[in-house]
Write a protein that holds these residues in place. Sequence first.
Motif, PDB file in Angstrom:
ATOM      1  N   GLY A 237     -64.635 124.915  -0.802  1.00  0.00           N
ATOM      2  CA  GLY A 237     -63.879 124.448  -1.970  1.00  0.00           C
ATOM      3  C   GLY A 237     -63.388 123.042  -1.741  1.00  0.00           C
ATOM      4  N   PRO A 238     -62.905 122.394  -2.812  1.00  0.00           N
ATOM      5  CA  PRO A 238     -62.498 120.987  -2.682  1.00  0.00           C
ATOM      6  C   PRO A 238     -61.169 120.775  -1.942  1.00  0.00           C
ATOM      7  CG  PRO A 238     -62.167 121.767  -4.930  1.00  0.00           C
ATOM      8  CD  PRO A 238     -62.826 122.882  -4.198  1.00  0.00           C
ATOM      9  N   ARG A 239     -60.349 121.807  -1.820  1.00  0.00           N
ATOM     10  CA  ARG A 239     -59.028 121.611  -1.193  1.00  0.00           C
ATOM     11  C   ARG A 239     -58.839 122.593  -0.036  1.00  0.00           C
ATOM     12  NH1 ARG A 239     -59.446 117.672  -3.489  1.00  0.00           N
ATOM     13  NH2 ARG A 239     -58.127 116.640  -5.028  1.00  0.00           N
ATOM     14  N   GLU A 240     -59.711 122.487   0.931  1.00  0.00           N
ATOM     15  CA  GLU A 240     -59.647 123.394   2.079  1.00  0.00           C
ATOM     16  C   GLU A 240     -59.066 122.670   3.294  1.00  0.00           C
ATOM     17  OE1 GLU A 240     -60.075 126.542   2.178  1.00  0.00           O
ATOM     18  OE2 GLU A 240     -61.193 127.086   0.401  1.00  0.00           O
ATOM     19  N   ALA A 241     -59.192 123.267   4.472  1.00  0.00           N
ATOM     20  CA  ALA A 241     -58.548 122.742   5.690  1.00  0.00           C
ATOM     21  C   ALA A 241     -58.848 121.263   5.941  1.00  0.00           C
ATOM     22  CB  ALA A 241     -58.984 123.572   6.888  1.00  0.00           C
ATOM     23  N   ASP A 242     -60.126 120.838   5.736  1.00  0.00           N
ATOM     24  CA  ASP A 242     -60.479 119.434   6.023  1.00  0.00           C
ATOM     25  C   ASP A 242     -59.682 118.466   5.153  1.00  0.00           C
ATOM     26  OD1 ASP A 242     -61.758 120.420   3.839  1.00  0.00           O
ATOM     27  OD2 ASP A 242     -63.715 119.493   4.227  1.00  0.00           O
ATOM     28  N   PHE A 243     -59.396 118.861   3.898  1.00  0.00           N
ATOM     29  CA  PHE A 243     -58.603 117.996   3.012  1.00  0.00           C
ATOM     30  C   PHE A 243     -57.186 117.804   3.568  1.00  0.00           C
ATOM     31  CE2 PHE A 243     -55.384 117.727  -0.323  1.00  0.00           C
ATOM     32  CZ  PHE A 243     -55.776 116.574  -0.979  1.00  0.00           C
ATOM     33  N   TYR A 244     -56.558 118.912   3.999  1.00  0.00           N
ATOM     34  CA  TYR A 244     -55.156 118.845   4.468  1.00  0.00           C
ATOM     35  C   TYR A 244     -55.053 118.157   5.826  1.00  0.00           C
ATOM     36  CZ  TYR A 244     -54.133 121.766   0.479  1.00  0.00           C
ATOM     37  OH  TYR A 244     -54.009 122.216  -0.800  1.00  0.00           O
ATOM     38  N   GLN A 245     -56.149 118.226   6.612  1.00  0.00           N
ATOM     39  CA  GLN A 245     -56.125 117.555   7.926  1.00  0.00           C
ATOM     40  C   GLN A 245     -56.170 116.042   7.785  1.00  0.00           C
ATOM     41  OE1 GLN A 245     -59.283 119.548   9.994  1.00  0.00           O
ATOM     42  NE2 GLN A 245     -57.940 121.295  10.406  1.00  0.00           N
ATOM     43  N   LYS A 246     -56.746 115.555   6.694  1.00  0.00           N
ATOM     44  CA  LYS A 246     -56.858 114.100   6.495  1.00  0.00           C
ATOM     45  C   LYS A 246     -55.573 113.506   5.916  1.00  0.00           C
ATOM     46  CE  LYS A 246     -61.815 114.202   5.756  1.00  0.00           C
ATOM     47  NZ  LYS A 246     -62.687 114.619   4.674  1.00  0.00           N
ATOM     48  N   LEU A 247     -54.644 114.351   5.517  1.00  0.00           N
ATOM     49  CA  LEU A 247     -53.396 113.835   4.918  1.00  0.00           C
ATOM     50  C   LEU A 247     -52.512 113.216   5.994  1.00  0.00           C
ATOM     51  CD1 LEU A 247     -52.384 116.686   2.433  1.00  0.00           C
ATOM     52  CD2 LEU A 247     -53.538 114.538   1.909  1.00  0.00           C
ATOM     53  N   ASN A 248     -51.567 112.388   5.557  1.00  0.00           N
ATOM     54  CA  ASN A 248     -50.634 111.792   6.502  1.00  0.00           C
ATOM     55  C   ASN A 248     -49.201 112.195   6.099  1.00  0.00           C
ATOM     56  OD1 ASN A 248     -49.563 110.234   8.509  1.00  0.00           O
ATOM     57  ND2 ASN A 248     -49.574 108.361   7.312  1.00  0.00           N
ATOM     58  N   PRO A 249     -48.496 113.039   6.821  1.00  0.00           N
ATOM     59  CA  PRO A 249     -48.962 113.739   8.020  1.00  0.00           C
ATOM     60  C   PRO A 249     -49.899 114.898   7.659  1.00  0.00           C
ATOM     61  CG  PRO A 249     -46.753 114.461   7.438  1.00  0.00           C
ATOM     62  CD  PRO A 249     -47.113 113.392   6.458  1.00  0.00           C
ATOM     63  N   PRO A 250     -50.812 115.235   8.566  1.00  0.00           N
ATOM     64  CA  PRO A 250     -51.716 116.346   8.252  1.00  0.00           C
ATOM     65  C   PRO A 250     -50.986 117.688   8.317  1.00  0.00           C
ATOM     66  CG  PRO A 250     -52.095 115.529  10.470  1.00  0.00           C
ATOM     67  CD  PRO A 250     -51.034 114.659   9.881  1.00  0.00           C
ATOM     68  N   HIS A 251     -51.409 118.639   7.547  1.00  0.00           N
ATOM     69  CA  HIS A 251     -50.864 119.994   7.725  1.00  0.00           C
ATOM     70  C   HIS A 251     -51.942 121.042   7.556  1.00  0.00           C
ATOM     71  CE1 HIS A 251     -50.402 120.054   3.345  1.00  0.00           C
ATOM     72  NE2 HIS A 251     -49.826 118.893   3.455  1.00  0.00           N
ATOM     73  N   ARG A 252     -51.554 122.264   7.850  1.00  0.00           N
ATOM     74  CA  ARG A 252     -52.561 123.328   7.896  1.00  0.00           C
ATOM     75  C   ARG A 252     -52.780 123.936   6.524  1.00  0.00           C
ATOM     76  NH1 ARG A 252     -50.971 127.748  11.612  1.00  0.00           N
ATOM     77  NH2 ARG A 252     -53.052 128.517  11.122  1.00  0.00           N
ATOM     78  N   CYS A 253     -53.993 124.380   6.317  1.00  0.00           N
ATOM     79  CA  CYS A 253     -54.319 125.122   5.104  1.00  0.00           C
ATOM     80  C   CYS A 253     -54.120 126.598   5.463  1.00  0.00           C
ATOM     81  CB  CYS A 253     -55.774 124.841   4.733  1.00  0.00           C
ATOM     82  SG  CYS A 253     -56.325 125.700   3.261  1.00  0.00           S
ATOM     83  N   ALA A 254     -53.350 127.332   4.643  1.00  0.00           N
ATOM     84  CA  ALA A 254     -52.974 128.702   5.022  1.00  0.00           C
ATOM     85  C   ALA A 254     -54.184 129.633   5.142  1.00  0.00           C
ATOM     86  CB  ALA A 254     -51.978 129.261   4.020  1.00  0.00           C
ATOM     87  N   ASP A 255     -55.075 129.600   4.154  1.00  0.00           N
ATOM     88  CA  ASP A 255     -56.236 130.517   4.107  1.00  0.00           C
ATOM     89  C   ASP A 255     -55.819 131.987   4.239  1.00  0.00           C
ATOM     90  OD1 ASP A 255     -58.145 128.572   3.650  1.00  0.00           O
ATOM     91  OD2 ASP A 255     -58.462 128.171   5.777  1.00  0.00           O
ATOM     92  N   ARG A 256     -54.676 132.309   3.681  1.00  0.00           N
ATOM     93  CA  ARG A 256     -54.165 133.700   3.672  1.00  0.00           C
ATOM     94  C   ARG A 256     -53.110 133.797   2.569  1.00  0.00           C
ATOM     95  NH1 ARG A 256     -49.316 132.550   4.987  1.00  0.00           N
ATOM     96  NH2 ARG A 256     -48.812 131.179   6.718  1.00  0.00           N
ATOM     97  N   VAL A 257     -52.597 135.026   2.354  1.00  0.00           N
ATOM     98  CA  VAL A 257     -51.572 135.182   1.303  1.00  0.00           C
ATOM     99  C   VAL A 257     -50.327 134.379   1.683  1.00  0.00           C
ATOM    100  CG1 VAL A 257     -52.337 137.432   0.489  1.00  0.00           C
ATOM    101  CG2 VAL A 257     -50.696 137.321   2.351  1.00  0.00           C
ATOM    102  N   LEU A 258     -49.645 133.848   0.671  1.00  0.00           N
ATOM    103  CA  LEU A 258     -48.444 133.039   0.928  1.00  0.00           C
ATOM    104  C   LEU A 258     -47.236 133.950   1.079  1.00  0.00           C
ATOM    105  CD1 LEU A 258     -48.980 130.184  -1.685  1.00  0.00           C
ATOM    106  CD2 LEU A 258     -49.802 130.335   0.665  1.00  0.00           C
ATOM    107  N   SER A 259     -46.339 133.584   2.007  1.00  0.00           N
ATOM    108  CA  SER A 259     -45.168 134.445   2.225  1.00  0.00           C
ATOM    109  C   SER A 259     -43.996 134.031   1.347  1.00  0.00           C
ATOM    110  CB  SER A 259     -44.759 134.414   3.693  1.00  0.00           C
ATOM    111  OG  SER A 259     -44.485 133.088   4.059  1.00  0.00           O
ATOM    112  N   GLY A 260     -44.063 132.853   0.749  1.00  0.00           N
ATOM    113  CA  GLY A 260     -42.956 132.432  -0.123  1.00  0.00           C
ATOM    114  C   GLY A 260     -43.297 131.152  -0.848  1.00  0.00           C
ATOM    115  N   TRP A 261     -42.380 130.752  -1.733  1.00  0.00           N
ATOM    116  CA  TRP A 261     -42.633 129.585  -2.583  1.00  0.00           C
ATOM    117  C   TRP A 261     -42.692 128.287  -1.787  1.00  0.00           C
ATOM    118  CZ3 TRP A 261     -44.717 130.459  -6.962  1.00  0.00           C
ATOM    119  CH2 TRP A 261     -44.457 131.661  -7.636  1.00  0.00           C
TER     120      TRP A 261
END
Length: 409
Positions: A237-261
């Motif tokens: 998909g267009p917004r997967e882990a590689d997209f979030y890793q390129k951000l500054n600061p980078p962060h992780r893509c959950a790839d699982r159910v979210l625990s909160g807002w």
Amino acid sequence: MLTLVVGLLTLVFGALFLLFSLPARPPQSSELVKYGTGMACAGAALLLLRLAAFVLPEWNARRRSPSLRMRREEYARHQSRTSAPNRARGSEGGVLILMLILVGLVAALLAQSHALARARAARETALRERTMLRQAAIEAAREALQRLADDEDLGVDSASESWAAPLDRETPLGIATRVRVRDEQARFDLNNLGVAAGPGRRSAEDIVMDIKTLCGDFSPATRVAALRDFIDPDSAGPREADFYQKLNPPHRCADRVLSGWREAMVVDGWDESILARRPRERIAGSFDAQFVDQVALIPLPRTRPIPININTASRETLRAVMGIEQDRLVDMVLTLREIRPIRQLDVFIVTASPETFDRLRPFIDVRSRHFRVHARAEWNGRRYDIEALAVRSDDGRVRIAQWVEDDLT
Ligand SMILES: [Ca+2]
Ligand SMILES: [Ca+2]
């Protein structure tokens, strides 16, 4: 002279400590009594020592020998005529300074001990009140959970059942408690985006896009796809882990159910404004739904979507889940449940086509298994909140899937 002054002062301050201990509360009073008794004993001992060492021998000597008394008096007169006044004044001055230092020290000790004891008492009171409030909130939440378990008809759930009624109480201690149980399946669970749609079935993504449209967002595709990518376990998909890793600061893509807002706010294109309520008058007509009222986040992994309960969902949620074009079906559901809660989904087959029923089947139900319990205890301007996610199984057993406590004091 020095022993007399020091002894008297120690005795007086011992008595003062004991006096302070009378109105004080247990931990503070016992310490004050300890200090007071010690000081009073030390003062009394010093005075007794002086009596035994100086006063009594002198008195005895004077009584036994009048000539000695006369000699002492003559010596005292002589001393007062010569250099004695200066020496006496010097000695009295020294005693005075010593006395002042002692008074200062004891006063500082007393003040510090008092302040410490007061701070400790305040801490203990706050802790005791917090424990009381917490107990009251837990008790209130427990009662609500029991009502969920006591539901006599597990085959159907509607907003008119006893577990859904607000519960406002006051404990014998005067603590006000209130509990609200919300059917989490009255809303569409965004975590359903992580489940791929089966063949011929409506997709969770389409439903969330319809919710956004009903809320006045007419170009939601990119944002909804970003949320889907963030939740679904794959990385296609267009917004997967590689997209979030390129951000500054980078962060992780959950790839699982979210625990909160808070987690959802990390998703590209999502922020707090999405959860904010919009003024109703801004968009008139049928696109003024509030997003926050249509959706839920049930933080439980799943292989199938968690459906909405058609007996408790709002008109907007029903429209979004069934499709904006399915107004007839939505009206029928609303009409039928006005009469009595809908017990069977067969009604869909009668009104809608079998294909439509098949398309919607994974997302609709007539009962609920997930409930959000909000319990609050309030007393004297202090508040304690508990939020719990309860999961009720088919046999009526209720378990806690999430438990959050918030001390708002
Ligand atoms: Ca029920
Ligand atoms: Ca993913």
